[in-house]
Structures are given as C-alpha cells and as structure tokens.
Write a protein that holds these residues in place. Structure first.
Motif, mmCIF file in Angstrom:
data_model
loop_
_atom_site.group_PDB
_atom_site.id
_atom_site.type_symbol
_atom_site.label_atom_id
_atom_site.label_comp_id
_atom_site.label_asym_id
_atom_site.label_seq_id
_atom_site.Cartn_x
_atom_site.Cartn_y
_atom_site.Cartn_z
ATOM 1 N N THR A 73 0.821 -1.206 0.000
ATOM 2 C CA THR A 73 0.000 0.000 0.000
ATOM 3 C C THR A 73 0.858 1.260 0.000
ATOM 4 N N ARG A 75 0.055 5.369 0.917
ATOM 5 C CA ARG A 75 -0.974 6.213 1.519
ATOM 6 C C ARG A 75 -0.362 7.517 1.996
ATOM 7 N N ALA A 79 -4.706 8.719 5.843
ATOM 8 C CA ALA A 79 -4.987 7.283 5.971
ATOM 9 C C ALA A 79 -6.470 6.963 5.934
ATOM 10 N N HIS A 83 -7.788 7.154 0.739
ATOM 11 C CA HIS A 83 -6.438 7.702 0.554
ATOM 12 C C HIS A 83 -5.389 6.593 0.626
ATOM 13 N N VAL A 84 -5.807 5.368 0.348
ATOM 14 C CA VAL A 84 -4.901 4.222 0.352
ATOM 15 C C VAL A 84 -4.917 3.598 -1.039
ATOM 16 N N TYR A 85 -3.755 3.534 -1.666
ATOM 17 C CA TYR A 85 -3.618 2.842 -2.942
ATOM 18 C C TYR A 85 -3.040 1.466 -2.652
ATOM 19 N N THR A 86 -3.696 0.429 -3.145
ATOM 20 C CA THR A 86 -3.203 -0.933 -2.971
ATOM 21 C C THR A 86 -2.785 -1.475 -4.330
ATOM 22 N N TRP A 114 -4.079 5.674 -9.463
ATOM 23 C CA TRP A 114 -4.890 5.532 -8.259
ATOM 24 C C TRP A 114 -6.359 5.384 -8.646
#
Length: 158
Positions: A73, A75, A79, A83-86, A114
């Motif tokens: 991840t 971020r 958080a 607002h978290v890219y996995t 994203w």
C-alpha cells in the motif's frame, strides 16, 4: 634497532584482540520513496483528470531482485480508506521505479493510476505538508517521506 624485551613481547600477545569493523552503510529499504509531486502544475487545481495526474509519488526498488508489490500500500498521513492505494498484480524490477499518479489512466510497467476522480476533493497529497507511507502486505512500514513547504511543488525523498 634494539629488540623488544621478551616480557613486553609476551604481554602484547596476551592482550585481547580488538577488531574494528568498518562503518556500516545505512541499509536502504527494499522499496523507497524517490519523490512526491504534491502540487500539480497549473492553477487552479480544478480536479480535472490531467490535474489529478499532475500529482504523483514515485517509488524505487533498491534491491537487485524484482519485488512483487501485490498487496503493498501507498498512503498519505490522512490514511482515510480512500487515501490508500493498494497495488494489484505488479512486479517492480530490480533498480526500477514506478510512478503512482492520482487520477485515472491505463496502468503500465512504469506508471500506475490511483483511479481518483470527483473534483477538488479527489487530490491525495496536501499542498502544504503531508507524509507518504509505503507498507508491505503484512502492514510493515517500509519507507516514508514527509514534506512541509507550501511554496514548492514537490519533495525529493532520497
């Protein structure tokens, strides 16, 4: 030159041996922030896809082996879940970089998207100060990069 007295020579042999190790270089994280471009070019920030893609974070594989980033991840400090890219199935080659852009686009071997949209609230990186974090799939912090400068557009993290 006079020979050393035998007693002095014997004493020198019985002293503990002290090894002085060379200074260790700081260990680099396997994946490291290179740069965060947090203030997309142009004014105003209107939330258009081109503006969203003008903000990005760049990561580098510092190892000599490819790293599978699936489940890793990226971020910001907020958080918030959005607002978290996995990372999905993605392998970052040895010594290679990947740029993660905020907006939408077609993922490639060097650029991931994203997928954010929706106007001015779609931006990830704050323009005055923020911190980026990259974590492995088990949640372990691998690297972070902070900035606190509203007059600049980007921060070099190296």
């Amino acid at each position: 030159m006079r020979p050393l007295p035998l007693a002095l020579f014997a004493a020198a042999l019985t002293l503990p041996f002290v090894s002085i190790a060379p200074a260790q270089a700081a260990t680099l994280p396997a994946v490291q922030f290179v740069k965060i471009y947090y203030n997309s070019p142009g004014s105003p920030d209107n939330g258009a896809n081109s503006s969203l893609n003008g903000e990005w974070a760049q990561l580098r594989n510092t190892t000599r082996k490819a790293i599978n980033l699936k489940g890793w991840t990226l971020r910001d400090k907020t958080a918030a879940p959005d607002h978290v890219y996995t990372f999905d199935a993605f392998t970052l080659g040895a010594g290679k970089t990947v740029t993660v852009r905020t907006g939408k686009g077609r993922n490639t071997s060097t650029t991931r998207y994203w997928g954010r949209s929706g106007g001015t609230f779609a931006y990830i990186w704050n323009q005055a100060s923020d911190t980026g974090y990259v974590r492995n799939p088990s949640g372990k912090l691998i690297d972070s990069c902070s900035y606190n400068n509203s007059r600049a557009a980007s921060v070099n993290c190296l």
